[in-house]
Motif scaffolding. Structure first.
Motif, mmCIF file in Angstrom:
data_model
loop_
_atom_site.group_PDB
_atom_site.id
_atom_site.type_symbol
_atom_site.label_atom_id
_atom_site.label_comp_id
_atom_site.label_asym_id
_atom_site.label_seq_id
_atom_site.Cartn_x
_atom_site.Cartn_y
_atom_site.Cartn_z
ATOM 1 N N PHE A 3 0.830 -1.206 0.000
ATOM 2 C CA PHE A 3 0.000 0.000 0.000
ATOM 3 C C PHE A 3 0.865 1.257 0.000
ATOM 4 C CE2 PHE A 3 -1.863 3.382 2.599
ATOM 5 C CZ PHE A 3 -3.017 3.644 1.879
ATOM 6 N N GLN A 4 0.490 2.230 -0.823
ATOM 7 C CA GLN A 4 1.162 3.517 -0.880
ATOM 8 C C GLN A 4 0.115 4.619 -0.736
ATOM 9 O OE1 GLN A 4 4.440 4.295 -1.125
ATOM 10 N NE2 GLN A 4 4.999 2.123 -1.073
ATOM 11 N N PRO A 5 0.148 5.388 0.358
ATOM 12 C CA PRO A 5 -0.831 6.470 0.515
ATOM 13 C C PRO A 5 -0.642 7.546 -0.544
ATOM 14 C CG PRO A 5 0.895 6.656 2.155
ATOM 15 C CD PRO A 5 1.103 5.332 1.471
ATOM 16 N N VAL A 6 -1.706 8.223 -0.845
ATOM 17 C CA VAL A 6 -1.654 9.300 -1.844
ATOM 18 C C VAL A 6 -1.517 10.629 -1.109
ATOM 19 C CG1 VAL A 6 -2.866 10.468 -3.722
ATOM 20 C CG2 VAL A 6 -3.087 7.981 -3.430
ATOM 21 N N ILE A 7 -0.377 11.282 -1.307
ATOM 22 C CA ILE A 7 -0.124 12.599 -0.714
ATOM 23 C C ILE A 7 0.476 13.469 -1.815
ATOM 24 C CG2 ILE A 7 0.950 13.873 1.185
ATOM 25 C CD1 ILE A 7 1.327 11.215 2.616
ATOM 26 N N PRO A 8 -0.358 14.147 -2.605
ATOM 27 C CA PRO A 8 0.120 14.878 -3.778
ATOM 28 C C PRO A 8 0.865 16.172 -3.482
ATOM 29 C CG PRO A 8 -2.214 15.264 -3.484
ATOM 30 C CD PRO A 8 -1.822 14.246 -2.465
ATOM 31 N N LEU A 9 0.726 16.688 -2.239
ATOM 32 C CA LEU A 9 1.336 17.965 -1.913
ATOM 33 C C LEU A 9 2.058 17.883 -0.572
ATOM 34 C CD1 LEU A 9 -1.772 20.179 -2.761
ATOM 35 C CD2 LEU A 9 0.304 20.021 -4.153
ATOM 36 N N ALA A 10 3.039 18.746 -0.382
ATOM 37 C CA ALA A 10 3.745 18.815 0.888
ATOM 38 C C ALA A 10 3.094 19.874 1.775
ATOM 39 C CB ALA A 10 5.217 19.155 0.652
ATOM 40 N N GLY A 11 3.557 19.960 3.008
ATOM 41 C CA GLY A 11 3.084 21.010 3.900
ATOM 42 C C GLY A 11 1.617 20.894 4.281
ATOM 43 N N TYR A 12 1.056 22.023 4.689
ATOM 44 C CA TYR A 12 -0.308 22.010 5.201
ATOM 45 C C TYR A 12 -1.329 21.689 4.111
ATOM 46 C CZ TYR A 12 -4.249 23.175 8.190
ATOM 47 O OH TYR A 12 -5.398 23.103 8.930
ATOM 48 N N ALA A 13 -1.040 22.055 2.868
ATOM 49 C CA ALA A 13 -1.950 21.732 1.758
ATOM 50 C C ALA A 13 -2.053 20.215 1.589
ATOM 51 C CB ALA A 13 -1.463 22.376 0.468
#
Length: 263
Positions: A3-13
């Motif tokens: 499994f690989q989570p989807v995190i398209p942006l860094a930081g608070y966004a």
């Protein structure tokens, strides 16, 4: 495939996106064949364990148990883990009570091997509770492979929120944070404190953390983080400062590289 989570942006966004999609992403992780096998094995066998020695002898059960408390790195330290479990937590001189990392205390208390004639893993709802914690930590770990700051933020939301809501003295709560490496990292960064603060006397550290908390969030208490709005401010401040620090490190490394290249 893992499994690989989807995190398209860094930081608070990126954090905002993760929180919005987290329920579906957690469900996807729990549905993986490997996770299903771990859950099935734990449910079928944890109630059969009668002692700490039996638990550490079963690596599959021990992996789930340790991971549920964020202690999976100790899976090969079997003698140490067994000693922590066998000592329980009800006696003041128990090993779990002496350790600065209070996750071990929670781990030992959850099983009760050293405290009760019948350990807690025999209770009907034990597997459900441990597996809920296990899946939470597993998701946090998966997030951490892509963004360590977000993993720590997820952990803080859960553990700090629970700690803040407990009864007891504020100083005792602060000492718990100071002795919990993941929570300390989040708080220290959010308060803008340097890593060198760890080198001063522990009682002085308490004063420093409380003073900075008052200046940053309005109160010197840990209990204030039981309020969702204050917790959200903590996470936002932590992620923002963490990202700035990461960018600063990257810029410094790039500058050093250019200097070495003579540019």
């Amino acid at each position: 495939m893992s499994f690989q989570p989807v995190i398209p942006l860094a930081g608070y966004a990126g954090w905002t996106f993760l929180k919005r999609t987290m329920e579906k992403q957690q469900a996807a992780l729990q549905a993986t064949p490997a996770n299903q096998r771990d859950e099935a094995y734990f449910r079928a066998n944890i109630g059969k364990v009668n002692s700490a020695k039996e638990l550490v002898a079963d690596r599959r059960l021990l992996k789930v148990a340790l991971t549920a408390f964020g202690l999976e790195a100790d899976i090969d330290a079997k003698a140490f883990v067994q000693k922590v479990l066998e000592g329980g937590t009800l006696k003041t001189d128990a090993l779990a009570n002496k350790l600065s990392d209070k996750r071990y205390q929670a781990f030992s208390a959850a099983f009760g091997f050293g405290d009760y004639a019948t350990p807690r893993n025999k209770m009907s709802d034990f597997a459900d509770k441990l597996l809920t914690a296990y899946n939470t930590k597993r998701f946090q770990t998966a997030v951490g492979t892509q963004n360590e700051a977000m993993r720590l933020a997820l952990n803080a939301e859960s553990e700090l929120g629970s700690l803040a809501a407990k009864t007891g003295s504020e100083d005792a709560k602060w000492y718990t944070i100071l002795g919990n490496k993941p929570l300390r990292s989040v708080m220290q960064t959010a308060l803008g404190l340097p890593s060198s603060v760890a080198g001063i006397d522990i009682d002085k550290q308490l004063e420093v953390f409380k003073a900075k908390a008052r200046n940053t969030f309005g109160e010197a208490t840990v209990s204030q983080f039981a309020e969702p709005e204050t917790m959200a401010r903590l996470v936002r401040t932590y992620l923002t400062r963490s990202e700035v620090s990461t960018q600063g490190t990257a810029l410094s490394a790039a500058k050093t590289t250019l200097q070495l290249l003579g540019r």
